[in-house]
Motif scaffolding. Structure first.
Motif, PDB file in Angstrom:
ATOM      1  N   TYR A 368      43.999 -96.064  84.908  1.00 45.39           N
ATOM      2  CA  TYR A 368      42.548 -96.154  84.733  1.00 45.39           C
ATOM      3  C   TYR A 368      42.188 -96.588  83.310  1.00 45.39           C
ATOM      4  CZ  TYR A 368      41.186 -94.176  89.240  1.00 45.39           C
ATOM      5  OH  TYR A 368      40.957 -93.988  90.577  1.00 45.39           O
ATOM      6  N   GLU A 369      42.896 -96.039  82.320  1.00 47.30           N
ATOM      7  CA  GLU A 369      42.641 -96.434  80.938  1.00 47.30           C
ATOM      8  C   GLU A 369      43.014 -97.898  80.714  1.00 47.30           C
ATOM      9  OE1 GLU A 369      41.081 -94.566  78.743  1.00 47.30           O
ATOM     10  OE2 GLU A 369      40.911 -93.040  80.323  1.00 47.30           O
ATOM     11  N   GLU A 370      44.105 -98.313  81.354  1.00 43.40           N
ATOM     12  CA  GLU A 370      44.523 -99.712  81.237  1.00 43.40           C
ATOM     13  C   GLU A 370      43.472-100.640  81.829  1.00 43.40           C
ATOM     14  OE1 GLU A 370      48.253-102.650  82.528  1.00 43.40           O
ATOM     15  OE2 GLU A 370      48.124-100.600  83.305  1.00 43.40           O
ATOM     16  N   LEU A 371      42.868-100.224  82.941  1.00 48.00           N
ATOM     17  CA  LEU A 371      41.837-101.049  83.569  1.00 48.00           C
ATOM     18  C   LEU A 371      40.656-101.255  82.619  1.00 48.00           C
ATOM     19  CD1 LEU A 371      40.662-102.512  86.009  1.00 48.00           C
ATOM     20  CD2 LEU A 371      39.779-100.303  86.807  1.00 48.00           C
ATOM     21  N   LYS A 372      40.227-100.192  81.953  1.00 42.71           N
ATOM     22  CA  LYS A 372      39.123-100.317  81.006  1.00 42.71           C
ATOM     23  C   LYS A 372      39.479-101.307  79.893  1.00 42.71           C
ATOM     24  CE  LYS A 372      37.528 -95.562  81.729  1.00 42.71           C
ATOM     25  NZ  LYS A 372      37.333 -94.228  81.091  1.00 42.71           N
ATOM     26  N   GLU A 375      39.568-104.941  81.288  1.00 43.64           N
ATOM     27  CA  GLU A 375      38.223-105.475  81.546  1.00 43.64           C
ATOM     28  C   GLU A 375      37.597-105.974  80.250  1.00 43.64           C
ATOM     29  OE1 GLU A 375      36.857-102.848  85.457  1.00 43.64           O
ATOM     30  OE2 GLU A 375      36.386-102.148  83.433  1.00 43.64           O
ATOM     31  N   LYS A 376      37.790-105.219  79.186  1.00 40.10           N
ATOM     32  CA  LYS A 376      37.281-105.652  77.878  1.00 40.10           C
ATOM     33  C   LYS A 376      38.023-106.891  77.395  1.00 40.10           C
ATOM     34  CE  LYS A 376      34.665-105.143  74.249  1.00 40.10           C
ATOM     35  NZ  LYS A 376      33.199-105.347  74.337  1.00 40.10           N
ATOM     36  N   SER A 377      39.331-106.939  77.645  1.00 39.04           N
ATOM     37  CA  SER A 377      40.131-108.102  77.214  1.00 39.04           C
ATOM     38  C   SER A 377      39.688-109.361  77.929  1.00 39.04           C
ATOM     39  CB  SER A 377      41.623-107.846  77.491  1.00 39.04           C
ATOM     40  OG  SER A 377      42.097-106.753  76.719  1.00 39.04           O
ATOM     41  N   VAL A 378      39.389-109.260  79.234  1.00 37.75           N
ATOM     42  CA  VAL A 378      38.915-110.422  79.988  1.00 37.75           C
ATOM     43  C   VAL A 378      37.581-110.900  79.438  1.00 37.75           C
ATOM     44  CG1 VAL A 378      38.039-111.159  82.237  1.00 37.75           C
ATOM     45  CG2 VAL A 378      40.193-109.914  82.096  1.00 37.75           C
ATOM     46  N   GLU A 379      36.697-109.958  79.142  1.00 35.86           N
ATOM     47  CA  GLU A 379      35.394-110.325  78.590  1.00 35.86           C
ATOM     48  C   GLU A 379      35.555-111.075  77.270  1.00 35.86           C
ATOM     49  OE1 GLU A 379      31.436-108.074  76.771  1.00 35.86           O
ATOM     50  OE2 GLU A 379      32.836-106.972  78.049  1.00 35.86           O
ATOM     51  N   LEU A 380      36.429-110.573  76.404  1.00 33.45           N
ATOM     52  CA  LEU A 380      36.644-111.222  75.110  1.00 33.45           C
ATOM     53  C   LEU A 380      37.334-112.568  75.275  1.00 33.45           C
ATOM     54  CD1 LEU A 380      37.800-108.121  73.009  1.00 33.45           C
ATOM     55  CD2 LEU A 380      35.554-109.243  72.986  1.00 33.45           C
ATOM     56  N   GLN A 414      45.205-112.215  84.438  1.00 33.98           N
ATOM     57  CA  GLN A 414      46.409-111.731  85.117  1.00 33.98           C
ATOM     58  C   GLN A 414      46.589-110.232  84.909  1.00 33.98           C
ATOM     59  OE1 GLN A 414      49.979-114.031  84.229  1.00 33.98           O
ATOM     60  NE2 GLN A 414      51.075-112.134  83.927  1.00 33.98           N
ATOM     61  N   GLN A 415      46.425-109.766  83.690  1.00 30.51           N
ATOM     62  CA  GLN A 415      46.594-108.352  83.396  1.00 30.51           C
ATOM     63  C   GLN A 415      45.498-107.501  84.029  1.00 30.51           C
ATOM     64  OE1 GLN A 415      49.280-107.086  82.043  1.00 30.51           O
ATOM     65  NE2 GLN A 415      50.091-109.174  81.896  1.00 30.51           N
ATOM     66  N   LEU A 416      44.304-108.050  84.183  1.00 33.89           N
ATOM     67  CA  LEU A 416      43.232-107.312  84.836  1.00 33.89           C
ATOM     68  C   LEU A 416      43.564-107.066  86.305  1.00 33.89           C
ATOM     69  CD1 LEU A 416      40.418-106.065  84.820  1.00 33.89           C
ATOM     70  CD2 LEU A 416      39.485-108.343  85.331  1.00 33.89           C
ATOM     71  N   VAL A 417      44.079-108.093  86.976  1.00 29.05           N
ATOM     72  CA  VAL A 417      44.490-107.924  88.368  1.00 29.05           C
ATOM     73  C   VAL A 417      45.597-106.877  88.464  1.00 29.05           C
ATOM     74  CG1 VAL A 417      45.590-109.054  90.328  1.00 29.05           C
ATOM     75  CG2 VAL A 417      43.803-110.234  89.052  1.00 29.05           C
ATOM     76  N   ASN A 422      47.576-101.547  89.904  1.00 29.08           N
ATOM     77  CA  ASN A 422      48.395-100.424  89.445  1.00 29.08           C
ATOM     78  C   ASN A 422      47.753 -99.082  89.772  1.00 29.08           C
ATOM     79  OD1 ASN A 422      50.464-101.967  88.467  1.00 29.08           O
ATOM     80  ND2 ASN A 422      49.750-101.986  86.351  1.00 29.08           N
ATOM     81  N   ILE A 423      46.429 -99.015  89.734  1.00 29.95           N
ATOM     82  CA  ILE A 423      45.750 -97.765  90.092  1.00 29.95           C
ATOM     83  C   ILE A 423      46.090 -97.383  91.531  1.00 29.95           C
ATOM     84  CG2 ILE A 423      43.503 -96.709  90.532  1.00 29.95           C
ATOM     85  CD1 ILE A 423      42.404 -98.275  88.174  1.00 29.95           C
ATOM     86  N   ILE A 424      45.994 -98.363  92.429  1.00 31.56           N
ATOM     87  CA  ILE A 424      46.302 -98.099  93.839  1.00 31.56           C
ATOM     88  C   ILE A 424      47.780 -97.774  94.008  1.00 31.56           C
ATOM     89  CG2 ILE A 424      46.235 -99.071  96.163  1.00 31.56           C
ATOM     90  CD1 ILE A 424      43.988-100.896  95.178  1.00 31.56           C
ATOM     91  N   TYR A 425      48.621 -98.512  93.292  1.00 38.26           N
ATOM     92  CA  TYR A 425      50.066 -98.299  93.412  1.00 38.26           C
ATOM     93  C   TYR A 425      50.441 -96.872  93.018  1.00 38.26           C
ATOM     94  CZ  TYR A 425      55.039 -98.497  92.386  1.00 38.26           C
ATOM     95  OH  TYR A 425      56.384 -98.218  92.335  1.00 38.26           O
ATOM     96  N   TYR A 426      49.956 -96.411  91.872  1.00 37.95           N
ATOM     97  CA  TYR A 426      50.336 -95.075  91.416  1.00 37.95           C
ATOM     98  C   TYR A 426      49.686 -93.981  92.259  1.00 37.95           C
ATOM     99  CZ  TYR A 426      52.908 -96.868  87.447  1.00 37.95           C
ATOM    100  OH  TYR A 426      53.848 -97.501  86.666  1.00 37.95           O
ATOM    101  N   TYR A 427      48.547 -94.278  92.865  1.00 34.88           N
ATOM    102  CA  TYR A 427      47.960 -93.312  93.788  1.00 34.88           C
ATOM    103  C   TYR A 427      48.875 -93.151  95.010  1.00 34.88           C
ATOM    104  CZ  TYR A 427      44.885 -91.292  97.306  1.00 34.88           C
ATOM    105  OH  TYR A 427      44.354 -90.503  98.293  1.00 34.88           O
TER     106      TYR A 427
END
Length: 437
Positions: A368-372, A375-380, A414-417, A422-427
């Motif tokens: 979840y932290e990685e997703l945040k 998302e910021k990295s994609v925006e930048l 790529q990293q955003l996808v 990864n959230i679903i995978y680890y769940y």
């Protein structure tokens, strides 16, 4: 731009590729894939057959409660005998009727066996339970394997879309470069370098398509789906609301539901019953017995009587193997060691599951932290690409700046996808570890 990053980052599988041209497509949920695997997977059938075999062993063990019935029939030729004194003198021939017959029927009903029959039945029942735990464990392994294939397909399907978007943008920039080259404001070397970028990106599409075929084939085969099925992952999987349970809740679920722990606990019970069976060897066996016999001729008389002798009996029989008092000692020690080993294996399994749950829970929260962050990295990266493209169009940026901006945007997408998947995978990894998948 570092082209190796492009080559390494996109070598995964996706589904909407060249294979789609020849095969039918189906949007299938992960739950539907699980149902198909449970009904049709060749990898699951042996463990399911083992359950049937174990159930049959219970029925076989219960037959020990039934009476044993033995019947024998004999037909023989009897030769003549002779009579002598004790010093073998005074030989005298003793004619005997030559036709010998015998018929007997005996019935034995166990009454007390020292727990041997009861424990044998209980042992068979425990083995049946063990076969079910083994089947659950195999089913969970297959489900988690299918989850990996499914999420890889989804991940790379989206990565392919990211790649196609970058290719489209790169071709637009390439068109602008060619127009500027004709106007004399761009260099041929810039065009060549950007054409190389487009060529490398197109190569990634080919590699994705090839990997797609492998992943789809693996998923279809393991799930037992029709051969020509092309699975399209359900897009709703990313919008699912996944629970944020505390670690201790996951640990309790694992203790209750983990097939590996259930199998280990069952192993302790099996060892205890095996130990009880060894101890039963030291106890007497008591049973009701009945029989009927008819034999002829009667040879105990001299001369023999050419008639049949019949008799029957009913009684109580006790069998006691005295040798078991000293022969079974080593077996008792061995069975007790086996029980201790089973307990140690249970503790080791419990520790392993606990560690796995903790690691998976940490990774789940980390995703979840990685997703945040992504998302910021994609925006930048998008903002940087737009700014660089504008500056390049105005002649204020170099081609290397455009290449780096395109590379950064591609990697960020790529990293955003990856972060979302990864959230679903680890769940699902947590579900797998706790036996709830």
């Amino acid at each position: 731009m570092n082209n190796l990053r492009l080559l390494a980052g996109l070598l995964c599988a996706a589904l909407l590729s060249g294979g789609v041209r020849t095969y039918g497509q189906s949007v299938i949920t992960l739950e539907e894939i699980f149902e198909s695997a449970e009904a049709h997977s060749a990898q699951l059938r042996p463990s399911m057959t083992a359950i049937t075999e174990a159930d049959q062993e219970i029925k076989t063990a219960k037959t020990a409660k039934l009476p044993d019935i033995n019947a024998s029939l004999s037909l023989s030729y009897l030769g003549d005998g002779f009579i002598t004194k004790r010093d073998f003198s005074g030989y005298e021939k003793a004619p005997i009727p030559h036709l010998g017959t015998g018929l007997s029927v005996t019935v034995s009903q166990p009454v007390y066996t020292g727990g041997a029959i009861t424990n044998s039945i209980k042992l068979a029942e425990l083995k049946s339970i063990a076969s079910r735990f083994a089947n659950d464990l195999q089913r969970d392994n297959i489900r988690f394997q299918l989850t990996g294939f499914y999420l890889d397909i989804y991940k790379c399907t989206n990565l392919r879309q990211v790649l196609e978007s970058n290719i489209e943008s790169a071709r637009q920039i390439l068109g602008e470069m060619r127009a500027r080259y004709e106007q004399g404001t761009a260099l041929q070397n810039d065009i060549t370098r950007y054409e190389l970028l487009v060529s490398n990106l197109e190569l990634q599409l080919i590699k994705i398509d090839n990997t797609l075929d492998i992943l789809n084939n693996n998923l279809v085969t393991v799930a037992g789906l029709p051969e020509n099925t092309v699975v399209i992952p359900d897009s709703a999987i990313l919008s699912r609301s996944l629970p944020m349970l505390p670690e201790d809740q996951w640990q309790r679920d694992a203790e209750l539901n983990s097939p590996s722990l259930g199998l280990a606990r069952n192993g302790v019970e099996i060892s205890r019953k095996a130990e009880a069976l060894v101890l039963a060897e030291r106890l007497p066996k008591i049973g009701l017995r009945a029989g009927w016999t008819i034999d002829g001729p009667i040879l105990v008389e001299v001369p023999p009587i050419d008639r049949n002798l019949s008799y029957w009996y009913v009684g109580l029989g006790v069998d006691y193997n005295l040798a078991s008092l000293y022969k079974s000692n080593k077996s008792v020690v061995r069975s007790r060691i086996a029980t201790r080993k089973a307990k140690e294996e249970l503790e080791a399994a419990r520790e392993g599951v606990s560690l796995a749950v903790r690691a998976d829970h940490v990774r789940y929260l980390e995703a979840y932290e990685e997703l945040k962050t992504q998302e910021k990295s994609v925006e930048l990266a998008e903002r940087n690409y737009r700014t660089t493209a504008t500056r390049y169009s105005e002649g204020m940026a170099l081609i290397t700046d455009m290449l780096d901006a395109a590379d950064s945007r591609l990697n960020a997408g790529q990293q955003l996808v990856n972060a979302r998947i990864n959230i679903i995978y680890y769940y699902y990894k947590l579900l797998f570890t706790t036996g709830k998948i």
